[in-house]
Scaffold this motif. Structure first.
Motif, PDB file in Angstrom:
ATOM      1  N   UNK A  43       0.795  -1.224   0.000  1.00  0.00           N
ATOM      2  CA  UNK A  43       0.000   0.000   0.000  1.00  0.00           C
ATOM      3  C   UNK A  43       0.834   1.283   0.000  1.00  0.00           C
ATOM      4  N   UNK A  44       2.150   1.162   0.251  1.00  0.00           N
ATOM      5  CA  UNK A  44       3.063   2.312   0.169  1.00  0.00           C
ATOM      6  C   UNK A  44       2.529   3.496   0.985  1.00  0.00           C
ATOM      7  N   UNK A  45       2.217   3.190   2.254  1.00  0.00           N
ATOM      8  CA  UNK A  45       1.548   4.161   3.117  1.00  0.00           C
ATOM      9  C   UNK A  45       2.517   5.086   3.840  1.00  0.00           C
ATOM     10  N   UNK A  46       3.581   5.476   3.150  1.00  0.00           N
ATOM     11  CA  UNK A  46       4.439   6.527   3.687  1.00  0.00           C
ATOM     12  C   UNK A  46       4.848   7.429   2.533  1.00  0.00           C
ATOM     13  N   UNK A  47       5.182   8.658   2.858  1.00  0.00           N
ATOM     14  CA  UNK A  47       5.687   9.612   1.878  1.00  0.00           C
ATOM     15  C   UNK A  47       6.903  10.304   2.465  1.00  0.00           C
ATOM     16  N   UNK A  48       7.596  11.064   1.630  1.00  0.00           N
ATOM     17  CA  UNK A  48       8.830  11.725   2.042  1.00  0.00           C
ATOM     18  C   UNK A  48       8.784  13.189   1.611  1.00  0.00           C
ATOM     19  N   UNK A  49       9.209  14.056   2.498  1.00  0.00           N
ATOM     20  CA  UNK A  49       9.321  15.470   2.162  1.00  0.00           C
ATOM     21  C   UNK A  49      10.797  15.849   2.171  1.00  0.00           C
ATOM     22  N   UNK A  50      11.297  16.252   1.014  1.00  0.00           N
ATOM     23  CA  UNK A  50      12.670  16.759   0.917  1.00  0.00           C
ATOM     24  C   UNK A  50      12.646  18.251   1.239  1.00  0.00           C
ATOM     25  N   UNK A  51      13.364  18.642   2.272  1.00  0.00           N
ATOM     26  CA  UNK A  51      13.354  20.031   2.724  1.00  0.00           C
ATOM     27  C   UNK A  51      14.543  20.767   2.105  1.00  0.00           C
ATOM     28  N   UNK A  52      14.241  21.714   1.235  1.00  0.00           N
ATOM     29  CA  UNK A  52      15.292  22.497   0.562  1.00  0.00           C
ATOM     30  C   UNK A  52      15.253  23.972   0.941  1.00  0.00           C
ATOM     31  N   UNK A  53      14.144  24.427   1.509  1.00  0.00           N
ATOM     32  CA  UNK A  53      13.988  25.822   1.902  1.00  0.00           C
ATOM     33  C   UNK A  53      14.731  26.076   3.216  1.00  0.00           C
ATOM     34  N   UNK A  54      15.657  27.049   3.227  1.00  0.00           N
ATOM     35  CA  UNK A  54      16.476  27.304   4.408  1.00  0.00           C
ATOM     36  C   UNK A  54      15.622  27.698   5.614  1.00  0.00           C
ATOM     37  N   UNK A  55      14.586  28.479   5.374  1.00  0.00           N
ATOM     38  CA  UNK A  55      13.732  28.907   6.477  1.00  0.00           C
ATOM     39  C   UNK A  55      13.017  27.718   7.108  1.00  0.00           C
ATOM     40  N   UNK A  56      12.559  26.797   6.272  1.00  0.00           N
ATOM     41  CA  UNK A  56      11.891  25.593   6.783  1.00  0.00           C
ATOM     42  C   UNK A  56      12.892  24.739   7.562  1.00  0.00           C
ATOM     43  N   UNK A  57      14.108  24.596   7.020  1.00  0.00           N
ATOM     44  CA  UNK A  57      15.156  23.845   7.734  1.00  0.00           C
ATOM     45  C   UNK A  57      15.439  24.445   9.096  1.00  0.00           C
ATOM     46  N   UNK A  58      15.516  25.768   9.138  1.00  0.00           N
ATOM     47  CA  UNK A  58      15.796  26.450  10.406  1.00  0.00           C
ATOM     48  C   UNK A  58      14.706  26.156  11.433  1.00  0.00           C
ATOM     49  N   UNK A  59      13.461  26.163  10.985  1.00  0.00           N
ATOM     50  CA  UNK A  59      12.350  25.893  11.901  1.00  0.00           C
ATOM     51  C   UNK A  59      12.405  24.460  12.429  1.00  0.00           C
ATOM     52  N   UNK A  60      12.713  23.514  11.530  1.00  0.00           N
ATOM     53  CA  UNK A  60      12.815  22.111  11.943  1.00  0.00           C
ATOM     54  C   UNK A  60      13.988  21.935  12.903  1.00  0.00           C
ATOM     55  N   UNK A  61      15.083  22.614  12.622  1.00  0.00           N
ATOM     56  CA  UNK A  61      16.268  22.553  13.480  1.00  0.00           C
ATOM     57  C   UNK A  61      15.936  23.006  14.906  1.00  0.00           C
ATOM     58  N   UNK A  62      15.108  24.026  15.036  1.00  0.00           N
ATOM     59  CA  UNK A  62      14.730  24.534  16.355  1.00  0.00           C
ATOM     60  C   UNK A  62      13.871  23.523  17.107  1.00  0.00           C
ATOM     61  N   UNK A  63      12.974  22.836  16.376  1.00  0.00           N
ATOM     62  CA  UNK A  63      12.171  21.779  17.007  1.00  0.00           C
ATOM     63  C   UNK A  63      13.086  20.665  17.507  1.00  0.00           C
ATOM     64  N   UNK A  64      14.060  20.306  16.673  1.00  0.00           N
ATOM     65  CA  UNK A  64      14.993  19.230  17.029  1.00  0.00           C
ATOM     66  C   UNK A  64      15.920  19.624  18.173  1.00  0.00           C
ATOM     67  N   UNK A  65      16.160  20.933  18.329  1.00  0.00           N
ATOM     68  CA  UNK A  65      17.134  21.386  19.326  1.00  0.00           C
ATOM     69  C   UNK A  65      18.547  21.036  18.917  1.00  0.00           C
ATOM     70  N   UNK A  66      18.767  20.928  17.605  1.00  0.00           N
ATOM     71  CA  UNK A  66      20.070  20.526  17.064  1.00  0.00           C
ATOM     72  C   UNK A  66      20.413  21.454  15.894  1.00  0.00           C
TER      73      UNK A  66
END
Length: 252
Positions: A43-66
């Motif tokens: 059923x291929x019940x997963x998807x992937x998001x490739x993050x290329x936007x620097x602003x989006x990366x920065x936001x994810x980085x803050x959630x990760x604390x890394x």
């Protein structure tokens, strides 16, 4: 020993990368590896998001604390995706499917996502690149859901950041498999403190490059520290699962 097993036995987490782009042809191979990964009932019940936007990366980085997450050349976020198949079923049949909300669908997607992330990492390391798993995206699942604009019936599972290594960490010690590999039934030990004594000592010879020139604590102390410092947001993660439209169907 073949090269695949050599790579797997030499697995190291890489958190610092060279300022070098991953070639397009390699990325295409990696995506194909994800595509060909085994999937529950096909059923291929997963998807992937490739993050290329620097602003989006920065936001994810803050959630990760890394902070190194924001500097990684490539960042893939793997998600449960029951939304797509639900839409396919609704559009073709003309009716709603409450089954799309059940936990079977959720865990199929979760397992598919983890398998795909592992397959990707094996491919990355086979090409002499390095990667780091980011379970830390679950530090604030609601925030990640907002950042990535995830619809109902989807859910973030983990991230993989990767690129060309700019560090050479030690091979991290692992506990003896007699504590993890059993035959026919689970084996409980009478004295775990004694069983992991040598492993505790071995761990204290390991240097984690996140804290340069500082040996890590024993494994047993790390276990205690993790239990004493549980993130409340992660302890309540099932609330986020429900908000994303999945039905736990728990019995009272």
């Amino acid at each position: 020993m073949n090269n695949t097993i050599k790579c797997q036995l030499n697995h190291r987490t890489i958190r610092e990368f060279k300022e070098k782009e991953v070639p397009k042809d390699l990325l295409e191979k990696f995506v194909e590896v994800i595509q060909r990964t085994a999937s529950s009932t096909g059923m291929q019940t997963c998807s992937v998001i490739r993050v290329t936007d620097k602003e989006v990366k920065d936001k994810i980085s803050k959630v990760c604390g890394q902070e190194y997450v924001a500097r990684a050349p490539e960042l893939f976020i793997f998600i449960v995706d029951a939304y797509r198949n639900n839409k396919i079923a609704e559009e073709i049949s003309g009716k709603e499917f409450t089954e799309s909300h059940d936990m079977d669908r959720f865990f199929q997607g979760w397992t598919d996502a983890v398998l795909a992330a592992q397959n990707l990492t094996n491919a990355i390391e086979s090409e002499k690149l390095g990667a780091v798993y980011l379970g830390s995206i679950l530090n604030d699942t609601n925030e990640i859901i907002d950042i990535l604009n995830l619809p109902k019936l989807t859910f973030p599972v983990l991230g993989v950041a990767f690129g060309y290594p700019n560090q050479e960490p030690q091979l991290k010690p692992r506990m003896d498999m007699n504590l993890r590999l059993f035959e026919n039934e689970y084996k409980a030990f009478d004295n775990y403190k004694e069983e992991i004594k040598e492993y505790d000592e071995e761990m204290q010879t390991y240097y984690d490059l996140r804290e340069a020139n500082k040996r890590v604590d024993s494994f047993s102390r790390q276990v205690i520290s993790r239990l004493e410092n549980t993130l409340e947001s992660r302890a309540k993660i099932l609330n986020s699962v429900v908000r994303q439209g999945f039905d736990l169907k728990t019995e009272k």
